[in-house]
Design a protein around this motif. Structure first.
Motif, PDB file in Angstrom:
ATOM      1  N   ARG A  19      26.401  -4.372  58.863  1.00  0.00           N
ATOM      2  CA  ARG A  19      27.077  -5.356  57.621  1.00  0.00           C
ATOM      3  C   ARG A  19      27.343  -4.523  56.378  1.00  0.00           C
ATOM      4  NH1 ARG A  19      22.577  -8.700  59.802  1.00  0.00           N
ATOM      5  NH2 ARG A  19      21.387  -8.141  57.917  1.00  0.00           N
ATOM      6  N   LEU A  20      27.094  -3.522  56.245  1.00  0.00           N
ATOM      7  CA  LEU A  20      27.263  -2.661  54.968  1.00  0.00           C
ATOM      8  C   LEU A  20      28.780  -2.435  54.851  1.00  0.00           C
ATOM      9  CD1 LEU A  20      24.470  -0.143  54.923  1.00  0.00           C
ATOM     10  CD2 LEU A  20      24.730  -2.401  53.587  1.00  0.00           C
ATOM     11  N   GLN A  21      29.207  -2.321  53.715  1.00  0.00           N
ATOM     12  CA  GLN A  21      30.766  -2.296  53.368  1.00  0.00           C
ATOM     13  C   GLN A  21      31.067  -0.992  52.480  1.00  0.00           C
ATOM     14  OE1 GLN A  21      32.228  -5.992  51.878  1.00  0.00           O
ATOM     15  NE2 GLN A  21      31.760  -7.167  54.092  1.00  0.00           N
ATOM     16  N   ALA A  22      32.173  -0.460  52.371  1.00  0.00           N
ATOM     17  CA  ALA A  22      32.494   0.444  51.416  1.00  0.00           C
ATOM     18  C   ALA A  22      31.972   0.142  50.049  1.00  0.00           C
ATOM     19  CB  ALA A  22      34.125   0.709  51.384  1.00  0.00           C
ATOM     20  N   ASP A  23      31.382   1.220  49.180  1.00  0.00           N
ATOM     21  CA  ASP A  23      30.971   1.083  48.078  1.00  0.00           C
ATOM     22  C   ASP A  23      29.472   0.761  48.137  1.00  0.00           C
ATOM     23  OD1 ASP A  23      33.229   2.234  46.767  1.00  0.00           O
ATOM     24  OD2 ASP A  23      34.277   0.077  46.573  1.00  0.00           O
ATOM     25  N   ASP A  24      28.880   0.091  49.026  1.00  0.00           N
ATOM     26  CA  ASP A  24      27.848  -0.221  49.331  1.00  0.00           C
ATOM     27  C   ASP A  24      26.712   1.239  49.436  1.00  0.00           C
ATOM     28  OD1 ASP A  24      28.018  -2.852  49.291  1.00  0.00           O
ATOM     29  OD2 ASP A  24      27.796  -2.901  51.264  1.00  0.00           O
ATOM     30  N   GLU A  25      25.378   1.049  49.133  1.00  0.00           N
ATOM     31  CA  GLU A  25      24.642   2.484  49.112  1.00  0.00           C
ATOM     32  C   GLU A  25      23.777   2.159  50.484  1.00  0.00           C
ATOM     33  OE1 GLU A  25      22.953   2.816  45.570  1.00  0.00           O
ATOM     34  OE2 GLU A  25      24.371   4.050  44.791  1.00  0.00           O
ATOM     35  N   VAL A  26      23.497   3.508  50.845  1.00  0.00           N
ATOM     36  CA  VAL A  26      22.599   3.719  52.039  1.00  0.00           C
ATOM     37  C   VAL A  26      21.693   4.672  51.934  1.00  0.00           C
ATOM     38  CG1 VAL A  26      24.244   4.757  53.296  1.00  0.00           C
ATOM     39  CG2 VAL A  26      22.297   3.769  54.720  1.00  0.00           C
ATOM     40  N   SER A  35      33.172   0.776  59.992  1.00  0.00           N
ATOM     41  CA  SER A  35      34.149  -0.143  60.479  1.00  0.00           C
ATOM     42  C   SER A  35      33.680  -0.105  62.075  1.00  0.00           C
ATOM     43  CB  SER A  35      35.687   0.362  60.764  1.00  0.00           C
ATOM     44  OG  SER A  35      35.673   1.747  60.960  1.00  0.00           O
ATOM     45  N   LEU A  36      34.188  -1.444  62.789  1.00  0.00           N
ATOM     46  CA  LEU A  36      33.876  -1.646  64.120  1.00  0.00           C
ATOM     47  C   LEU A  36      34.817  -0.663  64.925  1.00  0.00           C
ATOM     48  CD1 LEU A  36      32.381  -3.408  66.282  1.00  0.00           C
ATOM     49  CD2 LEU A  36      34.444  -4.740  65.852  1.00  0.00           C
ATOM     50  N   VAL A  37      34.543  -0.075  65.874  1.00  0.00           N
ATOM     51  CA  VAL A  37      35.073   1.007  66.725  1.00  0.00           C
ATOM     52  C   VAL A  37      35.296   0.235  68.082  1.00  0.00           C
ATOM     53  CG1 VAL A  37      35.097   3.209  67.884  1.00  0.00           C
ATOM     54  CG2 VAL A  37      34.348   3.159  65.567  1.00  0.00           C
ATOM     55  N   ILE A  43      30.035  -0.906  68.605  1.00  0.00           N
ATOM     56  CA  ILE A  43      30.024   0.198  68.165  1.00  0.00           C
ATOM     57  C   ILE A  43      30.641   0.484  66.449  1.00  0.00           C
ATOM     58  CG2 ILE A  43      30.795   2.867  68.673  1.00  0.00           C
ATOM     59  CD1 ILE A  43      28.523   1.510  70.601  1.00  0.00           C
ATOM     60  N   PHE A  44      29.983   0.992  65.648  1.00  0.00           N
ATOM     61  CA  PHE A  44      30.491   1.192  64.401  1.00  0.00           C
ATOM     62  C   PHE A  44      30.428   2.783  64.092  1.00  0.00           C
ATOM     63  CE2 PHE A  44      29.331  -3.157  64.588  1.00  0.00           C
ATOM     64  CZ  PHE A  44      30.094  -3.927  63.665  1.00  0.00           C
ATOM     65  N   LEU A  98      28.477   7.641  64.240  1.00  0.00           N
ATOM     66  CA  LEU A  98      28.723   6.828  65.157  1.00  0.00           C
ATOM     67  C   LEU A  98      27.744   6.164  65.814  1.00  0.00           C
ATOM     68  CD1 LEU A  98      31.585   5.751  66.660  1.00  0.00           C
ATOM     69  CD2 LEU A  98      31.024   7.453  68.246  1.00  0.00           C
ATOM     70  N   TYR A  99      27.528   4.785  65.469  1.00  0.00           N
ATOM     71  CA  TYR A  99      26.427   4.443  66.301  1.00  0.00           C
ATOM     72  C   TYR A  99      26.203   2.921  66.808  1.00  0.00           C
ATOM     73  CZ  TYR A  99      26.686   1.377  61.996  1.00  0.00           C
ATOM     74  OH  TYR A  99      27.186   0.403  60.901  1.00  0.00           O
ATOM     75  N   GLN A 100      25.365   2.537  67.774  1.00  0.00           N
ATOM     76  CA  GLN A 100      25.445   1.496  68.325  1.00  0.00           C
ATOM     77  C   GLN A 100      24.562   0.397  67.670  1.00  0.00           C
ATOM     78  OE1 GLN A 100      24.774   1.856  72.616  1.00  0.00           O
ATOM     79  NE2 GLN A 100      25.412  -0.055  73.243  1.00  0.00           N
ATOM     80  N   VAL A 101      24.881  -0.792  67.687  1.00  0.00           N
ATOM     81  CA  VAL A 101      24.016  -1.909  67.246  1.00  0.00           C
ATOM     82  C   VAL A 101      23.217  -2.346  68.410  1.00  0.00           C
ATOM     83  CG1 VAL A 101      23.771  -4.447  66.273  1.00  0.00           C
ATOM     84  CG2 VAL A 101      25.701  -2.598  65.312  1.00  0.00           C
TER      85      VAL A 101
END
Length: 233
Positions: A72-79, A8-10, A14-15, A59-62
Motif C-alpha cells: 500500500r506504500l507509495q512514492a515519497d513514503d518512507e520504509v 507498483s504492481l507487476v 507481485i509488487f 520484488l516481493y509477493q503479498v
C-alpha cells in the motif's frame, strides 16, 4: 528510513518497490523491511532484486499482513530497511546456469546483471518456472544467452546442464531439492534458502536449518549454501 521512489504492481500479488539507498550490496543478500509500529511484530526479510545508481529494488509477493502494508506504500513514503544481510552469491567466473521458481526468481536477476557486468563474454542460461502467470522474463532475456520458461508445469523437467556451468537456484524447496538431485556432481550448485526470520543477524536463532556440518542460521550463515550442505545428494 529509506524514501520510496516507486512501488507498483507487476503481476497478480507481485509488487516491485524501489527505494533510495547508498552502500555496498551483493547479489543474494537481503534486507529486513518494516513500515509499521507494533503489528505485525516482525520485519519482513526481502531479497535484493536489483541495485544500481543509488536505487535498491525489491520484488516481493503479498502473502500476509506485513507485505500487504508494504504493497500500500507509495512514492515519497518512507520504509525502514535494515541490511544488507547474508553472505550473498559467490563470484562466478565460468559459465552460469540459474534456475528460479516463482518469487524465487527475484534475487537471480541481480546475480545475472552482476555476472554479465563482470563477464561480458561469459555464457549464461536461465530456467524460470511459474505456477500461473510469468513475470520479469523480458528482463532476464535481455541479459541471458538462453531463457527456458515453464508456466504451470515443472521447470526441472526441462533442465539440462552443461558440464562447464555453475548452477544457482532459488525458489520452492522442493524445486531446489530437485535441482540438487538432477545436476551432475561434477557441477557446483548453490542454493538460496528462504526462512522465517526475526532479526536477520543470527541473534534470535529463529531461522536455524540443518546442514551437513551441524545447525546453521539462514540469515547469517546463508542464505546461500552449497547444495551438499543442505540437501542429501
Amino acid at each position: 528510513m529509506a524514501v520510496i521512489l516507486s512501488n507498483s504492481l507487476v503481476s497478480a500479488g507481485i509488487f516491485k518497490m524501489t527505494v533510495a539507498f547508498t552502500g555496498d550490496v551483493k547479489p543474494g543478500q537481503f534486507f529486513m523491511l518494516r513500515a509499521w509500529d507494533k503489528d505485525p511484530l516482525l520485519s519482513r526479510p526481502i531479497s535484493v532484486h536489483n541495485y544500481e545508481a543509488g536505487q535498491l529494488t525489491f520484488l516481493y509477493q503479498v502473502v500476509g499482513k506485513g507485505t500487504e502494508i508494504l504493497a500500500r506504500l507509495q512514492a515519497d513514503d518512507e520504509v525502514t530497511i535494515q541490511g544488507p544481510y547474508g553472505n550473498g552469491f559467490p563470484e562466478i567466473t565460468g559459465d552460469l546456469c540459474v534456475v528460479g521458481g516463482g518469487i524465487g526468481t527475484a534475487p537471480l536477476y541481480y546475480l545475472l546483471r552482476h555476472y554479465r557486468d563482470q563477464n561480458p563474454t561469459g555464457k549464461c542460461r536461465v530456467y524460470l518456472g511459474f505456477r500461473d502467470i510469468d513475470y520479469g522474463v523480458e528482463a532476464f532475456a535481455a541479459l541471458a544467452d538462453e531463457v527456458v520458461l515453464d508456466v504451470g508445469g515443472i521447470i526441472t523437467d526441462k533442465l539440462s546442464v552443461i558440464p562447464s556451468e555453475t548452477v544457482v537456484t532459488c525458489g520452492p524447496e522442493i524445486m531446489m531439492a530437485a535441482v540438487a538431485s538432477a545436476v551432475p556432481t561434477e557441477n557446483t550448485v548453490y542454493v538460496s534458502l528462504e526462512a522465517h526470520m526475526a532479526c536477520g543477524i543470527g541473534a534470535c536463532l529463529g531461522c536455524t536449518c540443518e546442514t551437513r556440518s551441524g545447525n546453521k542460521k539462514v540469515c547469517k550463515d546463508g542464505p546461500v549454501f552449497l547444495r551438499e550442505e543442505v540437501f542429501n545428494v
